[in-house]
Each structure stands twice: as C-alpha cells, then as structure tokens.
Design an enzyme around this catalytic site. Structure first.
Site, PDB file in Angstrom:
ATOM      1  CG  HIS A  58      15.713  29.318  20.034  1.00  0.00           C
ATOM      2  ND1 HIS A  58      15.737  30.155  18.943  1.00  0.00           N
ATOM      3  CD2 HIS A  58      15.640  28.066  19.518  1.00  0.00           C
ATOM      4  CE1 HIS A  58      15.683  29.441  17.831  1.00  0.00           C
ATOM      5  NE2 HIS A  58      15.631  28.162  18.161  1.00  0.00           N
ATOM      6  CG  HIS A 113      14.456  23.299  18.310  1.00  0.00           C
ATOM      7  ND1 HIS A 113      13.589  23.647  17.297  1.00  0.00           N
ATOM      8  CD2 HIS A 113      15.421  24.245  18.320  1.00  0.00           C
ATOM      9  CE1 HIS A 113      14.022  24.758  16.706  1.00  0.00           C
ATOM     10  NE2 HIS A 113      15.136  25.140  17.312  1.00  0.00           N
ATOM     11  CE  LYS A 142      12.364  30.931  14.714  1.00  0.00           C
ATOM     12  NZ  LYS A 142      13.191  30.031  15.491  1.00  0.00           N
ATOM     13  CG  HIS A 163      16.167  30.547  11.323  1.00  0.00           C
ATOM     14  ND1 HIS A 163      16.580  29.417  11.987  1.00  0.00           N
ATOM     15  CD2 HIS A 163      17.100  30.771  10.361  1.00  0.00           C
ATOM     16  CE1 HIS A 163      17.712  28.979  11.441  1.00  0.00           C
ATOM     17  NE2 HIS A 163      18.026  29.782  10.445  1.00  0.00           N
ATOM     18  CG  HIS A 170      19.472  31.073  16.114  1.00  0.00           C
ATOM     19  ND1 HIS A 170      19.326  31.770  14.932  1.00  0.00           N
ATOM     20  CD2 HIS A 170      18.506  30.133  16.105  1.00  0.00           C
ATOM     21  CE1 HIS A 170      18.324  31.238  14.252  1.00  0.00           C
ATOM     22  NE2 HIS A 170      17.808  30.257  14.939  1.00  0.00           N
ATOM     23  CG  ASP A 224      18.784  26.906  17.991  1.00  0.00           C
ATOM     24  OD1 ASP A 224      17.721  26.249  17.983  1.00  0.00           O
ATOM     25  OD2 ASP A 224      19.416  27.189  16.960  1.00  0.00           O
TER      26      ASP A 224
END
Ligand SMILES: [Zn+2]
Length: 344
Positions: A14, A16, A99, A136, A174, A247
């Site tokens: 995970h 970004h 996702k 999420h 997460h 994350d």
C-alpha cells in the site's frame, strides 16, 4: 546480541506514489528496500482503465532506483466503470485487483463509490477471476464519529460483502482498530495491511489540546492505546493474516501544515522497514518480521515470494526531518527521531 537480521526482500502492499515531480522524488524511497509495491490509484485523475494503469506502472518503474522493481496497480472503482476493459485488464494482470474507496473517505476519493451495492457486479467479476478487492474500510457519514468509521463500515457494508461473495479475496487496508483486527481474524478469505504509524501513534499524538498535529493526521485516523496494542499483536504474532502496507502518502509541506491540518497522509517510505523492525523488536518478535514483511503478502496475492534478501543492521538511525529535492519538500514520519535499525 543480534547486530544484523537477514530477511527475504519485502514488498509494500500500500503506497501512494502521486504524480509529476512528487512521483519521481518519492518512488526512489519505496524502491529502496521493496521489490514490489501496490501503487494506489487515487491520483488526481484516478486510474480506472487498462491504458491508464499501464502508463502509471511505466512511469513509476522508470523512476525506481532498482531495475527489477515492480509497481502493481489496482483499478480505482467508480460508479461507472468500463466493465469489458476492467475484465480484460484483470485477465491480462494489468490490474492486480480493484480498490474500493467509499466516496470522500480520503485524498482524491471524491470519485469513489456512492452506493456500494450498485457495484456488486464488479465484485462478482473479481471473485470469478480470483483477483483481490482492496478496501479503504471507512463509512464517511455526518452522523458517524471520525473514530468509529471503520467499525460502521464493517457492520454496514463489509459484513454484507463478505457473506455475499464467499470466495472473494479481500484486503482490509490499513486496519486501524481492535474491531477491524477482530473482523479480519474471524472471517475467511480476508487479510489486513497494517501501517507503522497505526502501531506508533494514538489520537493524543494527533489532537493535542485544541490543536491538530497535521503530520500525524491520516485516514483512517489513529485511535486508542487499546487499538494500537491490538494492531501490534496482530502484526507481530498473527502469522498468517496480516502483512506490510505502509500507506505512505506524501504531501508537500506547503499543502499540509498548521493552516491546512486536515490533509490526510503520512510519509514513511524513507524509513519504512526500519520502523517495522523497531516495532517488532519492542514486541520481542523480530523472528516474525519476515513473515509479515515478505511472506504473507505474496501468498495472499498468489504471487511468488521474492528471491533476494535484505539485511538490516542494528545501529542508530536518525531519520531526516524532511525529504527535500528540487521543488519538493515533504515532512518525514518520525523525522528527527532515532530508531534502532537501518537497511544496508
Ligand atoms: Zn492509502
């Protein structure tokens, strides 16, 4: 005393990477220790097609500091996806899965899904193709307390998804609460990723008197001591259902500060595996680090376990306060603090 530990090279499930200059700066930190990363598709224009996924993958891999680094891309689910392109991309392994961002749950999630039941046809396709649904897991509604969003999502949505698609493999991303850990543990075909920051911070570190610490603000927000302990136990001692997902989510310091504290995201790539190693050491569970960082993830994603190894040295690692290059400046998580491990 152990001075070195050798683990199978980790993957980060995970991350970004963002876009533009930010992407080129942050990619080298994630490719520093990991062989593969899942690149989250919530870019300014979300990744929803096979063409966009191929392009984004190429862009990230071009900027990696190691040749064999791989970016894995899930499709960003929206209310109006091109189904035939989606299915094609799953079958060609262009999408690793999909996702689900409930609408407005975090950064760039306003394209997300409004009514999850309307995309059950997509879950059916994922289940049929043995691909993963990454979630999420927060329900964002005005009557729900920010600390209870994960629990409400599980009760009102995830339970129903779980019982409707029994063979669908789900990652609860997460995991941030004791309630979430418990759900993952007690249901089948579901795993969870755990970030370093959810094992190091509680809400006192975010909401200090009447001020918010912008650099500790993320979604899902960190919770209570009880949740932190439960996450540590799950990561360090549950040897099958949880794996590494930082994350890591950078923002430029000009966008995330006292004047704009609610920009969610914590940047931990410069010290990711080192932070995990320090936590596992505190829990007397260093021997379980490799299972969490390098084995449970690929097993759940049906991928090969990495062949290379990573060595961590026990030494004083002072994490720099900022990542700064060209016109990018990001506050590092745990910046200016000392931890006990450093990857060689
Ligand atoms: Zn994220």
């Amino acid at each position: 005393m152990t001075n070195h530990i050798k683990i199978i090279q980790p993957d980060d499930w995970h991350v970004h990477f963002r876009e533009g200059d930010m992407l080129s700066v942050v990619t080298k930190y994630s490719s520093r220790v990991n062989r593969r990363c899942i690149a989250m598709p919530n870019t300014l224009i979300p990744i929803t097609t096979s063409a966009e996924a191929l392009n984004y993958k190429k862009l990230i891999e071009m900027n990696a500091i190691k040749k064999n680094f791989e970016a894995l891309i899930p499709c960003y689910l929206t209310d109006n996806l091109n189904i035939s392109d989606f299915e094609y991309a799953l079958q060609k392994n262009i999408f690793i899965g999909a996702k689900l961002y409930p609408n407005n749950a975090t950064t760039n999630s306003h394209f997300g899904v409004n009514n999850i039941k309307n995309i059950y046809n997509i879950f059916e396709i994922l289940e049929k193709n043995n691909k993963i649904l990454l979630i999420h897991g927060e329900l964002n509604r005005s009557d729900i307390d920010i600390f209870d969003r994960e629990k409400y999502f599980i009760d009102e949505e995830l339970n129903h998804i779980r019982s409707s698609f029994k063979d669908l493999k789900i990652v609860l991303e997460h995991v941030s609460s004791d309630y979430g850990v418990d759900f993952v543990k007690t249901n089948s075909n579901i795993s969870g990723t755990i970030t370093p920051h959810h094992m190091l911070l509680t809400k006192k570190d975010v909401f200090e008197k009447d001020k918010i610490n912008p650099h500790h603000y993320c979604m899902p927000v960190v919770k209570n001591e009880k949740d932190l302990i439960s996450l540590r136990k799950a990561a360090c001692f549950d040897n099958t259902k949880f794996f590494l997902g930082t994350d890591s989510a950078p923002h430029h310091v000009n966008d995330k500060n006292q004047n704009n504290p609610l920009k969610a995201g914590i940047f931990s790539s410069p010290s990711s595996i080192e932070l995990y190693a320090s936590i596992f050491e505190e829990e007397n569970a260093l021997e379980n680090l490799e299972i969490f960082s390098s084995i449970n993830g690929p097993k759940f994603y049906n991928l090969e376990i990495n062949r290379d190894y990573l060595i961590l040295e026990k030494t004083n690692f002072n994490i720099p306060e900022y990542t700064q290059e060209e016109n990018i400046k990001i506050k590092n998580f745990y910046g200016n603090q000392n931890i006990n491990w450093k990857a060689l």
